[in-house]
Design an enzyme around this catalytic site. Structure first.
Site, PDB file in Angstrom:
ATOM      1  CG  HIS A   1       5.957  12.269  -3.534  1.00 31.00           C
ATOM      2  ND1 HIS A   1       6.785  11.557  -2.704  1.00 31.00           N
ATOM      3  CD2 HIS A   1       4.742  12.273  -2.933  1.00 31.00           C
ATOM      4  CE1 HIS A   1       6.095  11.161  -1.644  1.00 31.00           C
ATOM      5  NE2 HIS A   1       4.859  11.600  -1.752  1.00 31.00           N
TER       6      HIS A   1
ATOM      7  CG  HIS B   1       1.931  14.864  -0.110  1.00 27.44           C
ATOM      8  ND1 HIS B   1       2.453  14.768   1.150  1.00 27.44           N
ATOM      9  CD2 HIS B   1       2.096  13.639  -0.671  1.00 27.44           C
ATOM     10  CE1 HIS B   1       2.911  13.547   1.344  1.00 27.44           C
ATOM     11  NE2 HIS B   1       2.706  12.840   0.245  1.00 27.44           N
ATOM     12  CD  GLU B   2       0.774  12.602  -4.220  1.00 26.29           C
ATOM     13  OE1 GLU B   2       1.730  11.978  -4.731  1.00 26.29           O
ATOM     14  OE2 GLU B   2       0.269  12.278  -3.137  1.00 26.29           O
TER      15      GLU B   2
END
Length: 148
Positions: A71, A67-68
């Protein structure tokens, strides 16, 4: 897990799911309480919560890293990297990354305090104690009492 092992794990996940290397900084941040990790665009740094690794295991932790990394890679490419952006949601689906992480088991066991309005019997559940002399009911402005 030390800093070098963490960086190697993040780089391995980045190469596997994104076909791009992770060149910047990653670290554990013990002060994160409710989130599994965060990406800081100004520093190009990923911070991860080690409690998720110890309490929920490696699979959930890898999901947080993915998920990170969504980003991170979208930010570097100059695309929409925030939660509401279409490109971010598409990349989450493509890589099989979770939109939100599971809550920690230790956070779920926090005691709830219940306050009841003496006027309309409206109940309010709170995690933190409130000053009943200072706060009133939001519905009828009645006096609040702590329920036992």
């Amino acid at each position: 897990m030390n800093a070098l092992e963490l960086h190697q794990l993040v780089n391995e996940i980045s190469m596997t799911y994104f076909n791009k290397p992770f060149k910047d900084c990653v670290a554990f941040n013990e002060r994160l309480r409710t989130t599994g990790g965060r990406y800081l665009p100004s520093k190009r740094k990923i911070e991860l919560n080690s409690k998720f690794l110890t309490e929920l295991g490696m699979e959930e932790f890898k999901g947080i890293i993915k998920h990170e990394l969504c980003h991170y890679h979208l930010h570097i490419e100059g695309k929409g990297y925030k939660h509401g952006d279409r490109e971010f949601r598409q990349l989450l689906k493509k890589t099989g990354s979770p939109r939100h992480c599971q809550p920690l088991p230790t956070m779920q066991n926090q005691t709830l305090l219940t306050y009841k309005c003496s006027g309309c019997n409206q109940r309010y559940n709170r995690r933190r104690r409130i000053d009943t002399n200072k706060y009133r009911c939001g519905k009828c402005s009645g006096k609040l009492k702590k329920e036992i």
